[in-house]
Design an enzyme around this catalytic site. Structure first.
Site, PDB file in Angstrom:
ATOM      1  N   ASP A 149     -12.189  -0.126  -8.560  1.00 45.27           N
ATOM      2  CA  ASP A 149     -11.306  -1.210  -8.973  1.00 45.27           C
ATOM      3  C   ASP A 149     -11.939  -1.979 -10.128  1.00 45.27           C
ATOM      4  O   ASP A 149     -12.754  -1.427 -10.866  1.00 45.27           O
ATOM      5  CB  ASP A 149     -11.010  -2.124  -7.775  1.00 45.27           C
ATOM      6  N   HIS A 222      -8.626  -8.600  -9.111  1.00 43.88           N
ATOM      7  CA  HIS A 222      -7.925  -7.525  -8.418  1.00 43.88           C
ATOM      8  C   HIS A 222      -8.848  -6.789  -7.449  1.00 43.88           C
ATOM      9  O   HIS A 222      -8.516  -6.562  -6.284  1.00 43.88           O
ATOM     10  CB  HIS A 222      -7.357  -6.572  -9.467  1.00 43.88           C
ATOM     11  N   SER A 549      -1.131  -1.934  -4.787  1.00 46.76           N
ATOM     12  CA  SER A 549      -2.577  -2.190  -4.791  1.00 46.76           C
ATOM     13  C   SER A 549      -3.018  -2.896  -3.527  1.00 46.76           C
ATOM     14  O   SER A 549      -4.117  -2.663  -3.022  1.00 46.76           O
ATOM     15  CB  SER A 549      -2.956  -3.050  -6.002  1.00 46.76           C
TER      16      SER A 549
END
Length: 630
Positions: A149, A222, A549
């Protein structure tokens, strides 16, 4: 001889008792308003002067500089450095107002009392403290989840190692030194962190030094969010500015995390295929048990798909690979569809975030909101542009400041502009608050930068009927920050979640499984402003995000629990167990055929043999050879 009383003497003689009574009552009222109460103050830590070595010393100075300060040692209760950047203190209202005028002030929360709750997706998956898979799996102990990520924010409380067992002896990974990151950033929870960017640099993509780090440290937030969703430790008191308040915990809270940073801030959030391949190769070498990837590349035959190829190698070595399905929304749009990958779509939770409005005629309506301040609006005028189509739909440039400034404005449902455009128009003219009528708002939580409610068109029609039926329509009260559980129907497929079947092999039914992917609360990076309210940038340690996600790490966490209980199971066995474990729901949907179905839904975990009919949208357009976030 008696002196004749003057007019002033008469007034003084008769009025003095009343004047004294008025002064005493006023003094009593002032005294009551100046009573000490406990407040939690959220501060913008970027405003901390460099002369203060610690946040606590800055907080103490702030209290000492107030008008009529008490002993700051008695005023200050706690100085917070992780759950929020701020402090709790005993303050009078006038002192509180002084602090709120400071540019360093972000938000104020009055002291409150309650009982333990959990932030919600583990519970919705059927994971409870008392029994079931969570307890039998020891919350995922000794299982290592590798996340590919945008990096990780290791100081987050979700990655503290309290209660986490020692690092497994089989582990071969490490934490590398880099920009704002050192080997000491790791612990028993975060046991590995590496970054891979040679491919990006070779392609001429320069990594930003302003909005990213050339190291495993996360700037975007994220990767921190997905990591804490999969395996974050328990963190009491987490919330999204008051919404979804509870104890945040990953699905496998005692599992270990290893971060492989493969996405960086360049001219866009992209990742080179060579970097992703290198990251997955290193994860295999290091000894992870599960890989979770919330990214994807343009769909192509499996033999040209780096994720498909690397996943097959990983599975051959007993490593389960979980990937996000993508956010394109339409049929035949899934990514990461190789049959050996667990491809995850996004579903809703039975939780909603709302505010309420009561009109002067007594009608109360509830609408969606994520406005991050606990304000209470009373006795405000309601404006609706009746008779003027452009004003009624709050078309940009149509409203007059003189007509709507300081009023709550009702914006009609329309296809000529979207809610974001209507909101910008209300900001332009200085409206007090907004009411938007739509059944498809498509707003993110960070978009709620003004006090506003999004009403379904049916409820909005009732408000419009009132607004057009009286001369001076008014809102009696309007309030925010309410979290509701038990919303029906749930789960539903998120409108943005990519549908199958797999575009490369239409005979393969994808996604394999659905998991929570809408308004998932997890850790993010506190250095990056989440949203802007007025003149202030708001930051937070935990936030609600949506996307496939967010769904993929839920499945990775469940896989970690199963891996703990059944260490002898192959990746295929774990995948089969999740896809074939179901429970009965009371929801009835019309099935549209194979193209509108997934294979399953993480059961209690979730178990779905269908996808519900949803309106469709597209969030992310993936192009060329580089991956973008899902």
């Amino acid at each position: 001889m008696a002196r004749k009383m003057s007019f002033f003497d008469l007034v003084l003689h008769h009025a003095l008792p009343w004047l004294l009574l008025l002064v005493l009552e006023s003094a009593s009222a002032v005294s009551e308003s100046e009573q000490l109460q406990t407040y939690i103050i959220h501060m913008d830590h970027s405003h901390k002067p460099t002369s203060f070595l610690t946040h606590e010393s800055w907080h103490r100075h702030t209290l000492k500089s107030l008008s009529y300060p008490f002993d700051e040692k008695e005023m200050l209760l706690y100085s917070y450095n992780h759950v929020i950047h701020g402090f709790s203190a005993r303050l009078t209202l006038s002192q509180l107002y002084e602090i709120e005028k400071s540019p360093a002030h972000l938000a104020t929360y009055q002291e409150s009392f309650g009982k333990l709750f959990t932030t919600y997706s583990p519970k919705f998956l059927g994971l409870t403290q008392k029994d079931g898979l969570w307890r039998s799996a020891s919350y995922g102990e000794n299982v290592i989840i590798g996340i590919l990520d945008t990096g990780i924010w290791p100081e987050s409380e979700s990655f503290n190692d309290k209660g986490i067992p020692s690092v497994p002896q089989r582990w071969k990974g490490l934490c590398e030194n880099g920009t704002a990151f050192s080997t000491s950033s790791c612990n028993r929870k975060l046991i590995g962190a590496r970054s891979f960017s040679k491919g990006l640099k070779a392609a001429g993509r320069s990594i930003s030094t302003e909005i990213d780090y050339d190291s495993p440290r996360d700037f975007y937030g994220h990767g921190t969010h997905t990591s804490s969703t999969a395996a974050g430790n328990h963190m009491p008191g987490a919330s999204h500015f008051g919404y979804a308040r509870g104890t945040a915990a990953g699905v496998a809270p005692r599992a270990h995390v290893a971060m492989y940073k493969v996405l960086f801030a360049t001219d866009s959030e992209e990742s080179a295929a060579s970097d992703v391949l290198a990251g997955m190769d290193q994860a295999i070498t290091d000894g992870v048990d599960i890989m979770s990837l919330s990214l994807g590349f343009t769909q192509k035959p499996y033999f040209n798909d780096v994720i498909a190829l690397a996943s097959l190698s990983a599975i051959e070595k007993g490593i389960l690979v979980v990937c996000a399905a993508g956010n394109d929304g339409g049929h035949n749009t899934t990514y990461n569809g190789a049959p050996w990958i667990i491809t995850v779509g996004a579903g809703t939770l039975d939780r909603s975030f709302t505010g309420t409005m009561t009109l002067e005629n007594g009608l109360t309506v509830e609408g969606t909101t994520y406005f991050p301040e606990s304000i209470y609006i009373t006795d405000a005028y309601l404006y609706y542009g009746n008779g003027n189509r452009s004003k009624a739909i709050c078309y940009y440039g149509a409203l007059n400041k003189s007509e709507v400034h300081g009023k709550i404005v009702l914006c009609d449902n329309t296809t000529e502009t979207d809610v974001e455009g209507q909101k910008e128009e209300l900001q332009r003219v200085g409206a007090y608050a907004g009411i938007f009528m739509t059944d498809m708002p498509l707003l993110d939580p960070s978009d709620y930068t003004i006090p506003c409610l999004v009403l379904p068109t049916a409820a909005g029609a009732l408000v419009k009927e009132y607004a057009t039926g009286v001369t001076m329509p008014k809102v009696k009260r309007m309030k925010f920050i309410s979290t509701n559980l038990g919303t029906k129907p749930a789960p539903q497929v998120a409108y943005f979640s990519s549908r199958g079947p797999d575009p490369i092999s239409p005979g393969v039914l994808k996604p394999d499984i659905l998991a929570p992917g809408v308004d998932v609360l997890a850790a993010i990076t506190p250095n990056n402003p989440y949203m802007e309210i007025g003149r202030y940038n708001l930051v937070t340690d935990y936030a609600l995000l949506s996307g496939t996600s967010m769904a993929a790490p839920h499945v990775a966490g469940v896989a970690a629990l199963l891996k703990n209980v059944h260490q002898e199971w192959s990746p295929a066995a774990i995948r089969s167990a999740m896809m074939t474990t179901t429970y009965i729901t009371e929801h009835k949907f019309n099935l549209e055929g194979p193209v509108d179905r997934s294979s399953s839904h993480t059961s209690r975990f979730w178990g779905w043999a269908y996808q519900s009919k949803q309106s469709q949208g597209s969030w992310t357009n993936l192009r060329h050879e580089r991956a973008r976030l899902h």
